[in-house]
Design a protein around this motif. Structure first.
Motif, PDB file in Angstrom:
ATOM      1  N   ASN A   1      -3.079  -1.467  10.806  1.00  0.00           N
ATOM      2  CA  ASN A   1      -2.013  -2.185  11.500  1.00  0.00           C
ATOM      3  C   ASN A   1      -1.758  -3.571  10.931  1.00  0.00           C
ATOM      4  O   ASN A   1      -0.613  -4.026  10.887  1.00  0.00           O
ATOM      5  CB  ASN A   1      -2.332  -2.250  12.995  1.00  0.00           C
ATOM      6  CG  ASN A   1      -2.193  -0.897  13.661  1.00  0.00           C
ATOM      7  OD1 ASN A   1      -1.133  -0.288  13.617  1.00  0.00           O
ATOM      8  ND2 ASN A   1      -3.270  -0.401  14.244  1.00  0.00           N
ATOM      9  N   ASP A   2      -2.800  -4.249  10.470  1.00  0.00           N
ATOM     10  CA  ASP A   2      -2.559  -5.539   9.823  1.00  0.00           C
ATOM     11  C   ASP A   2      -1.848  -5.358   8.481  1.00  0.00           C
ATOM     12  O   ASP A   2      -1.012  -6.182   8.093  1.00  0.00           O
ATOM     13  CB  ASP A   2      -3.872  -6.303   9.642  1.00  0.00           C
ATOM     14  CG  ASP A   2      -4.405  -6.865  10.952  1.00  0.00           C
ATOM     15  OD1 ASP A   2      -3.666  -6.817  11.961  1.00  0.00           O
ATOM     16  OD2 ASP A   2      -5.560  -7.344  10.981  1.00  0.00           O
ATOM     17  N   THR A   3      -2.156  -4.287   7.765  1.00  0.00           N
ATOM     18  CA  THR A   3      -1.426  -4.002   6.524  1.00  0.00           C
ATOM     19  C   THR A   3       0.049  -3.778   6.809  1.00  0.00           C
ATOM     20  O   THR A   3       0.927  -4.314   6.114  1.00  0.00           O
ATOM     21  CB  THR A   3      -2.026  -2.763   5.822  1.00  0.00           C
ATOM     22  OG1 THR A   3      -3.377  -3.029   5.465  1.00  0.00           O
ATOM     23  CG2 THR A   3      -1.237  -2.415   4.570  1.00  0.00           C
ATOM     24  N   ARG A   4       0.350  -3.008   7.835  1.00  0.00           N
ATOM     25  CA  ARG A   4       1.747  -2.775   8.196  1.00  0.00           C
ATOM     26  C   ARG A   4       2.429  -4.085   8.610  1.00  0.00           C
ATOM     27  O   ARG A   4       3.603  -4.313   8.297  1.00  0.00           O
ATOM     28  CB  ARG A   4       1.824  -1.752   9.326  1.00  0.00           C
ATOM     29  CG  ARG A   4       1.480  -0.344   8.895  1.00  0.00           C
ATOM     30  CD  ARG A   4       1.463   0.608  10.066  1.00  0.00           C
ATOM     31  NE  ARG A   4       1.238   1.978   9.624  1.00  0.00           N
ATOM     32  CZ  ARG A   4       1.015   3.011  10.436  1.00  0.00           C
ATOM     33  NH1 ARG A   4       0.978   2.810  11.743  1.00  0.00           N
ATOM     34  NH2 ARG A   4       0.824   4.219   9.945  1.00  0.00           N
ATOM     35  N   GLY A   5       1.690  -4.925   9.312  1.00  0.00           N
ATOM     36  CA  GLY A   5       2.243  -6.210   9.726  1.00  0.00           C
ATOM     37  C   GLY A   5       2.639  -7.073   8.535  1.00  0.00           C
ATOM     38  O   GLY A   5       3.733  -7.643   8.490  1.00  0.00           O
ATOM     39  N   TRP A   6       1.734  -7.179   7.547  1.00  0.00           N
ATOM     40  CA  TRP A   6       2.020  -8.001   6.369  1.00  0.00           C
ATOM     41  C   TRP A   6       3.148  -7.407   5.523  1.00  0.00           C
ATOM     42  O   TRP A   6       3.983  -8.144   4.978  1.00  0.00           O
ATOM     43  CB  TRP A   6       0.765  -8.171   5.527  1.00  0.00           C
ATOM     44  CG  TRP A   6      -0.252  -9.094   6.135  1.00  0.00           C
ATOM     45  CD1 TRP A   6      -1.519  -8.786   6.539  1.00  0.00           C
ATOM     46  CD2 TRP A   6      -0.075 -10.486   6.414  1.00  0.00           C
ATOM     47  NE1 TRP A   6      -2.148  -9.881   7.063  1.00  0.00           N
ATOM     48  CE2 TRP A   6      -1.286 -10.955   6.991  1.00  0.00           C
ATOM     49  CE3 TRP A   6       0.981 -11.383   6.253  1.00  0.00           C
ATOM     50  CZ2 TRP A   6      -1.471 -12.267   7.403  1.00  0.00           C
ATOM     51  CZ3 TRP A   6       0.803 -12.698   6.662  1.00  0.00           C
ATOM     52  CH2 TRP A   6      -0.406 -13.136   7.221  1.00  0.00           C
ATOM     53  N   ILE A   7       3.185  -6.096   5.385  1.00  0.00           N
ATOM     54  CA  ILE A   7       4.275  -5.463   4.626  1.00  0.00           C
ATOM     55  C   ILE A   7       5.613  -5.759   5.292  1.00  0.00           C
ATOM     56  O   ILE A   7       6.604  -6.106   4.624  1.00  0.00           O
ATOM     57  CB  ILE A   7       4.028  -3.948   4.508  1.00  0.00           C
ATOM     58  CG1 ILE A   7       2.865  -3.668   3.561  1.00  0.00           C
ATOM     59  CG2 ILE A   7       5.287  -3.224   4.020  1.00  0.00           C
ATOM     60  CD1 ILE A   7       2.445  -2.214   3.505  1.00  0.00           C
ATOM     61  N   SER A   8       5.666  -5.646   6.618  1.00  0.00           N
ATOM     62  CA  SER A   8       6.900  -5.922   7.345  1.00  0.00           C
ATOM     63  C   SER A   8       7.297  -7.385   7.219  1.00  0.00           C
ATOM     64  O   SER A   8       8.483  -7.717   7.044  1.00  0.00           O
ATOM     65  CB  SER A   8       6.732  -5.544   8.821  1.00  0.00           C
ATOM     66  OG  SER A   8       6.521  -4.162   8.954  1.00  0.00           O
ATOM     67  N   ASP A   9       6.316  -8.280   7.320  1.00  0.00           N
ATOM     68  CA  ASP A   9       6.547  -9.721   7.169  1.00  0.00           C
ATOM     69  C   ASP A   9       7.209 -10.009   5.815  1.00  0.00           C
ATOM     70  O   ASP A   9       8.264 -10.667   5.723  1.00  0.00           O
ATOM     71  CB  ASP A   9       5.202 -10.437   7.298  1.00  0.00           C
ATOM     72  CG  ASP A   9       5.252 -11.939   7.058  1.00  0.00           C
ATOM     73  OD1 ASP A   9       5.792 -12.358   6.013  1.00  0.00           O
ATOM     74  OD2 ASP A   9       4.727 -12.687   7.882  1.00  0.00           O
ATOM     75  N   LEU A  10       6.597  -9.528   4.737  1.00  0.00           N
ATOM     76  CA  LEU A  10       7.084  -9.833   3.399  1.00  0.00           C
ATOM     77  C   LEU A  10       8.431  -9.171   3.108  1.00  0.00           C
ATOM     78  O   LEU A  10       9.332  -9.795   2.524  1.00  0.00           O
ATOM     79  CB  LEU A  10       6.054  -9.379   2.359  1.00  0.00           C
ATOM     80  CG  LEU A  10       4.705 -10.112   2.387  1.00  0.00           C
ATOM     81  CD1 LEU A  10       3.717  -9.409   1.464  1.00  0.00           C
ATOM     82  CD2 LEU A  10       4.879 -11.565   1.982  1.00  0.00           C
TER      83      LEU A  10
ATOM     84  N   LEU B   1      -6.359  -9.744   9.834  1.00  0.00           N
ATOM     85  CA  LEU B   1      -7.058  -9.771   8.551  1.00  0.00           C
ATOM     86  C   LEU B   1      -6.116 -10.370   7.516  1.00  0.00           C
ATOM     87  O   LEU B   1      -4.910 -10.102   7.532  1.00  0.00           O
ATOM     88  CB  LEU B   1      -7.471  -8.364   8.129  1.00  0.00           C
ATOM     89  CG  LEU B   1      -8.383  -7.598   9.085  1.00  0.00           C
ATOM     90  CD1 LEU B   1      -8.580  -6.162   8.586  1.00  0.00           C
ATOM     91  CD2 LEU B   1      -9.718  -8.295   9.244  1.00  0.00           C
ATOM     92  N   THR B   2      -6.640 -11.164   6.631  1.00  0.00           N
ATOM     93  CA  THR B   2      -5.775 -11.799   5.638  1.00  0.00           C
ATOM     94  C   THR B   2      -5.274 -10.770   4.638  1.00  0.00           C
ATOM     95  O   THR B   2      -5.958  -9.780   4.326  1.00  0.00           O
ATOM     96  CB  THR B   2      -6.516 -12.911   4.879  1.00  0.00           C
ATOM     97  OG1 THR B   2      -7.555 -12.329   4.084  1.00  0.00           O
ATOM     98  CG2 THR B   2      -7.109 -13.931   5.845  1.00  0.00           C
ATOM     99  N   LEU B   3      -4.077 -11.026   4.141  1.00  0.00           N
ATOM    100  CA  LEU B   3      -3.519 -10.152   3.121  1.00  0.00           C
ATOM    101  C   LEU B   3      -4.400 -10.155   1.874  1.00  0.00           C
ATOM    102  O   LEU B   3      -4.577  -9.120   1.219  1.00  0.00           O
ATOM    103  CB  LEU B   3      -2.097 -10.604   2.780  1.00  0.00           C
ATOM    104  CG  LEU B   3      -1.330  -9.744   1.773  1.00  0.00           C
ATOM    105  CD1 LEU B   3      -1.216  -8.305   2.256  1.00  0.00           C
ATOM    106  CD2 LEU B   3       0.051 -10.339   1.506  1.00  0.00           C
ATOM    107  N   GLU B   4      -4.990 -11.305   1.574  1.00  0.00           N
ATOM    108  CA  GLU B   4      -5.876 -11.409   0.417  1.00  0.00           C
ATOM    109  C   GLU B   4      -7.058 -10.461   0.540  1.00  0.00           C
ATOM    110  O   GLU B   4      -7.391  -9.726  -0.407  1.00  0.00           O
ATOM    111  CB  GLU B   4      -6.378 -12.847   0.282  1.00  0.00           C
ATOM    112  CG  GLU B   4      -7.347 -13.041  -0.885  1.00  0.00           C
ATOM    113  CD  GLU B   4      -7.967 -14.439  -0.910  1.00  0.00           C
ATOM    114  OE1 GLU B   4      -8.541 -14.785  -1.952  1.00  0.00           O
ATOM    115  OE2 GLU B   4      -7.885 -15.143   0.116  1.00  0.00           O
ATOM    116  N   ASP B   5      -7.713 -10.424   1.701  1.00  0.00           N
ATOM    117  CA  ASP B   5      -8.860  -9.538   1.893  1.00  0.00           C
ATOM    118  C   ASP B   5      -8.444  -8.073   1.892  1.00  0.00           C
ATOM    119  O   ASP B   5      -9.161  -7.206   1.377  1.00  0.00           O
ATOM    120  CB  ASP B   5      -9.579  -9.878   3.196  1.00  0.00           C
ATOM    121  CG  ASP B   5     -10.701 -10.878   2.996  1.00  0.00           C
ATOM    122  OD1 ASP B   5     -11.131 -11.055   1.852  1.00  0.00           O
ATOM    123  OD2 ASP B   5     -11.148 -11.483   3.992  1.00  0.00           O
TER     124      ASP B   5
END
Length: 566
Positions: free
Chosen positions: A176-185, A249-253
């Motif tokens: 879910n954090d991966t989906r969040g960052w993808i949507s953000d970017l 979770l950070t996008l970097e990690d």
């Protein structure tokens, strides 16, 4: 073309330009350039006396051999099954207390699990996809009770030394954090006009709304991802608190973790999408169901094939066999047909046989995959009480690769964990160790997922199996035919092996595009049965274009279908 003539290639290119890849595909089907799979319509429908006076000898009592034996016997054929082991099932092997696992290295392990119908390890196949309708047909026909196999829960872990200081992280946070960052970017790129050249026919407002839902980002906050309840809570909602979200979770990690290359997305693949099933109390209930329908004495156990002679003039096949472990050739049996379902590496090593040169060359191409499993009896179901995991799989980039949690007997006291299931070089490395050493290694690696793992298991209540070293198997499944040239590539099955050599046939999942799955074994058996019982039906050779459809991705290789790897 400069001469104005229409060629097949030019015609298909014109169709593609007008109607896209879908139109090209349908046109190629209509032109007979692509062999499309037929929906499973059941086994051959034969009269009970169809095989009167005809005989078949089947080599191997695995799922393919038993499927063929069942259908031929039902149609009145005289059937004999030669099985080198002292049990049926082949690689469908369910380990219980008292079972002895022998390997070609001379090692033996005796399973010491507690008695009980729920105390077992499926050391071979462990799940049945909902779209594997042929094997599910036999489960229904044979009265095999099924239950849901839970492939993934959001509480399961992924662990790597590359991120999060080596700590195991829950699936729900990673996904879910991966989906969040993808949507953000992506939303920010759309709003800046960076993708206008690709979105001229797309409703941008609708796409932004999709991204807001997909990643749980706020449109009013410029689509900044600030975390989501989908990833879980640091403080759970209750009476005195409405809960507190975990920081994302950070996008970097996430990128450093490389989680997508370690099967975390496996449940998205077609073979593992819900719903999956498993037989209640063990996968061996499928082949035991076949045995109940076959007459006593049809299967001859402990019979190792020593020679194979095809009489192409008289249209007969003679099989010479010996008692397993004996050097004496023993007896022979002659039949109208022979169906070999024994693993091709075993067939290849039989010296005394007169297969055609084409057959011999083709079977040299197949390589069987290395794979290992480890099973543990646990004294408590700690994954449920401590981690709220009810089934599913945790993944790691360590040798053990994955841990399966049982999808049955929830809330009971004890359980059986699949404490490792690996492939390829990982499996080769684990197989080199003695059984006790494998357990020590798997236990230490499991502590990366569950730090107190060693408190819940005992070494004497663990077992392991290295399929490359299992007598009369020598591997977990057949890899792609072209794997010797291009590892992981998808190559067509040689047509010569889908046809008979005289009265001799090869069957099994090893000759299907579902290698490693029981569905492939059943469908392969049906392919041979159709040809034997309906010889006027001509074999349709697979065209070269079977793996390629213009505009579409190439179908996945066995590597992806068996390991879930990209």
């Amino acid at each position: 073309m400069s001469d104005g003539k229409w060629t097949r290639r030019r015609f298909l290119e014109t169709v593609g330009a007008a109607g896209g890849a879908a139109a090209v595909y349908e046109t190629m089907v209509a032109m007979g350039l692509i062999r499309t799979p037929e929906a499973f319509a059941g086994p051959p429908d034969l009269a009970p006396d169809h095989g009167k006076g005809k005989s078949v000898v089947i080599l191997g009592a695995g799922i393919a051999g038993l499927t063929a034996a069942y259908e031929l016997h039902k149609a009145g054929y005289k059937v004999d099954v030669l099985e080198a082991q002292h049990r049926a099932g082949g690689r469908s092997y369910t380990v219980r207390r008292g079972d002895i696992i022998k390997e070609t290295t001379g090692t033996e392990q005796t399973c010491m699990f507690d008695e009980g119908p729920q105390m077992y390890l499926n050391a071979g196949p462990g799940r049945l996809p909902y779209h594997h309708t042929a094997i599910l047909h036999y489960c229904n026909l044979l009265g095999v009770e099924l239950e849901v196999y839970n492939m993934m829960t959001r509480a399961n872990f992924f662990q790597t030394e590359s991120a999060w200081s080596g700590a195991a992280m829950t699936n729900r946070r990673i996904i879910n954090d991966t989906r969040g960052w993808i949507s953000d970017l992506l939303a920010k790129a759309i709003n800046k006009g960076s993708l206008d050249d690709r979105l001229h026919d797309v409703d941008k407002a609708g796409l932004l709304s999709l991204l807001a839902s997909f990643g749980d980002v706020e449109e009013t906050d410029d689509y900044d991802y600030k975390g989501s309840s989908r990833s879980g809570y640091a403080v759970e909602p209750g009476i005195t608190s409405c809960g507190r979200l975990l920081p994302p979770l950070t996008l970097e990690d996430l990128v450093k973790s490389d989680f997508w290359d370690h099967r975390v997305m496996q449940s998205e693949e077609y073979e593992w999408q819900p719903t999956l099933f498993q037989p209640v109390h063990g996968m061996d209930h499928i082949w035991k169901g076949f045995l109940k329908k076959l007459p006593a004495g049809m299967i001859h156990y402990g019979r190792e094939v020593a020679g194979l002679h095809i009489d192409r003039e008289k249209k007969k096949v003679t099989v010479r066999y010996r008692h397993s472990g004996s050097e004496q050739h023993g007896e022979s049996i002659t039949a109208d047909w022979c169906i070999s379902t024994i693993p091709i590496p075993i067939l290849r090593d039989i010296k005394d046989k007169n297969l055609s040169d084409e057959y011999e060359e083709a079977i040299k191409e197949i390589q069987f995959a290395a794979t290992c499993k480890v099973g543990w009896q646990t004294e408590s179901r700690f994954w449920e009480t401590q981690n709220q995991m009810y089934g599913g799989i945790s993944y790691t980039n360590q040798n053990m690769t994955q841990m399966w949690y049982p999808s049955y007997a929830y809330f009971s006291k004890k359980g059986i964990l699949t404490g490792a299931y690996n492939y390829d070089t990982d499996a080769d490395e684990l197989a080199k160790l003695k059984p006790h050493e494998r357990l020590v290694k798997a236990r230490e690696e499991a502590k990366k997922l569950h730090p107190d793992f060693d408190k819940h298991v005992r070494l004497d209540l663990g077992v392991s199996i290295a399929w490359k070293q299992v007598p009369y198997q020598l591997g977990g499944w057949a890899d792609d035919w072209s794997c010797k040239k291009e590892p992981g590539s998808a190559g067509p099955i040689p047509n010569v092996l889908l046809k008979p050599d005289g009265q001799f046939w090869i069957a099994g999942d090893q000759l299907s595009y579902l290698s490693g799955w029981q569905e492939g074994a059943v469908l392969s058996a049906h392919h041979v049965l159709d040809a034997i019982t309906q010889p006027k039906r001509r074999f349709q050779a697979a065209p070269a274009a079977i793996q390629e459809t213009p505009g579409l991705r190439t179908p996945p290789s066995v590597r992806r279908r068996t390991r879930g790897l990209p």
